[in-house]
Design an enzyme around this catalytic site. Structure first.
Site, PDB file in Angstrom:
ATOM      1  N   ASP A  66       0.820  -1.214   0.000  1.00 23.13           N
ATOM      2  CA  ASP A  66       0.000   0.000   0.000  1.00 23.13           C
ATOM      3  C   ASP A  66       0.848   1.256   0.000  1.00 23.13           C
ATOM      4  OD1 ASP A  66       0.817  -0.572   2.681  1.00 23.13           O
ATOM      5  OD2 ASP A  66      -0.757   0.739   3.458  1.00 23.13           O
ATOM      6  N   GLU A 120       0.027  -1.246   5.613  1.00 25.06           N
ATOM      7  CA  GLU A 120       1.061  -0.856   6.580  1.00 25.06           C
ATOM      8  C   GLU A 120       0.947   0.618   6.964  1.00 25.06           C
ATOM      9  OE1 GLU A 120       4.978   0.742   7.911  1.00 25.06           O
ATOM     10  OE2 GLU A 120       3.853   1.256   6.095  1.00 25.06           O
TER      11      GLU A 120
END
Length: 356
Positions: A66, A120
């Site tokens: 991400d 994350e």
């Protein structure tokens, strides 16, 4: 070998802001399934690809898929030997290195687990590595681990813990023309802010790595109206603490450093909003030690928090190594150089092919 700058650009051009990693997971899965020497499992949008060669050691290479939201930099742009774009530093260049190793090294000297995980950059409860650790810890088993977080090609050992606290102080409302009839909650912050300003950081050296603690006010909420003395204020604090402190030690330190026992009264509160323990350096593991020695890597402490701490909690020694520049992460000018990607790829390829 693939052109690693082009491979990174390919990944940058697949949007993957947190909670929207499906497309990049599909892309990575399709590439990984072309490598018959890998066993691949998908858990949600988390991918775990493993060799099963019966080697005496296993290294885990992990990276998050991400990114933070775009800031006018959602498309990759190559300018000579430099790639600009969202996630180029944090951490799609690291993912490109992992993908290239996974799909080209069929017979490594050590077994390897490649973990591509989601979320994350957001709250810990969504973190894909945390989900795997809770639901499928067998997929994360290894003798050592490396996170592809941006480190500029240095090995950043361990990580600091992070503690967020909310201090709420109360007062009594009154008309701002007659403040003596009330009590201003915002003004009650004055001694706390003064102690924050004068805070002297601790810089402990742990296993040869100097950590640097910090205590900052990161948010203030208060006020009712432009003509009302506020009866409540909320101050959010962030404490980055070295891995020789536990979370409880860190909270006790904040209370002592700010002398909150002198501040807190009935109706006030101090709430732990979020806490993540740190991880000590683990440079004595043969795989990590050889990686540093053979490539003469710069070694320093990781001052931020990373998922190295999750591996430490599982008993797996871990460190951070990625081609991106950490000072460019999350900025509009995020970029990465070809040479940086190739250096990290070369160091990891040599370790995987030669072993410890």
């Amino acid at each position: 070998m693939s052109d690693l700058l082009e491979l990174t650009a390919e990944l940058v051009d697949i949007p993957s802001p947190s909670h929207h990693e499906g497309a990049i997971a599909d892309h990575l899965e399709a590439r990984l399934r072309r490598a018959p020497w890998l066993t691949l499992e998908r858990v949600g949008d988390n991918l775990v690809a493993r060799t099963r060669l019966g080697r005496p050691l296993r290294l885990v290479l992990a990276g998050h898929t991400d990114t933070v939201p775009a800031n006018g930099n959602e498309r990759a742009r190559v300018d000579g030997e430099v790639l600009w774009g969202l996630g180029s530093s944090d951490m799609k260049s690291g993912l490109a290195v992992m993908l290239e190793l996974a799909t080209t090294l069929a017979d490594p000297a050590i077994d390897v687990t490649y973990v591509f995980y989601v979320a994350e950059e957001v709250e810990a409860r969504f973190n894909g590595l945390g989900i795997l650790a809770a639901e499928r810890p067998d997929l994360l088993a290894g003798d050592a681990a490396l996170l592809g977080e941006p480190t500029g090609g240095a090995l950043e050992a361990g990580c600091q813990g992070s503690l967020r606290l909310a201090l709420t102080l109360t007062g009594a409302r009154a008309h701002s023309a007659r403040p003596w009839t009330g009590r201003n909650a915002v003004h009650r912050l004055a001694p706390v802010l003064g102690r924050l300003q004068a805070y002297e950081e601790r810089r402990p050296v742990i296993h040869g790595c100097e950590f640097r603690e910090a205590l900052q006010a990161v948010g203030v909420e208060g006020g009712v109206a432009g003509n009302v003395v506020p009866d409540r204020v909320r101050l959010t604090l962030n404490h980055r603490f070295a891995p020789d402190r536990s979370a409880a030690d860190a909270e006790a330190h904040v209370r002592e450093a700010l002398r909150l026992a002198e501040v807190l009264e009935d109706g006030d509160s101090l709430e732990v909003v979020d806490v993540a323990a740190g991880a000590p350096p683990s440079l004595d593991h043969p795989l990590l030690a050889e990686l540093v020695r053979r490539n003469r890597l710069v070694v320093r402490a990781k001052l931020g928090w990373t998922d190295v701490a999750r591996f430490a909690a599982l008993g797996v020694p871990a460190a951070n190594l990625g081609p991106g520049d950490p000072t460019l992460a999350h900025t509009a000018g995020e970029r990465v150089e070809r040479a940086a990607i190739e250096r990290v790829h070369g160091a990891l390829a040599e370790l995987l092919t030669s072993g410890a």
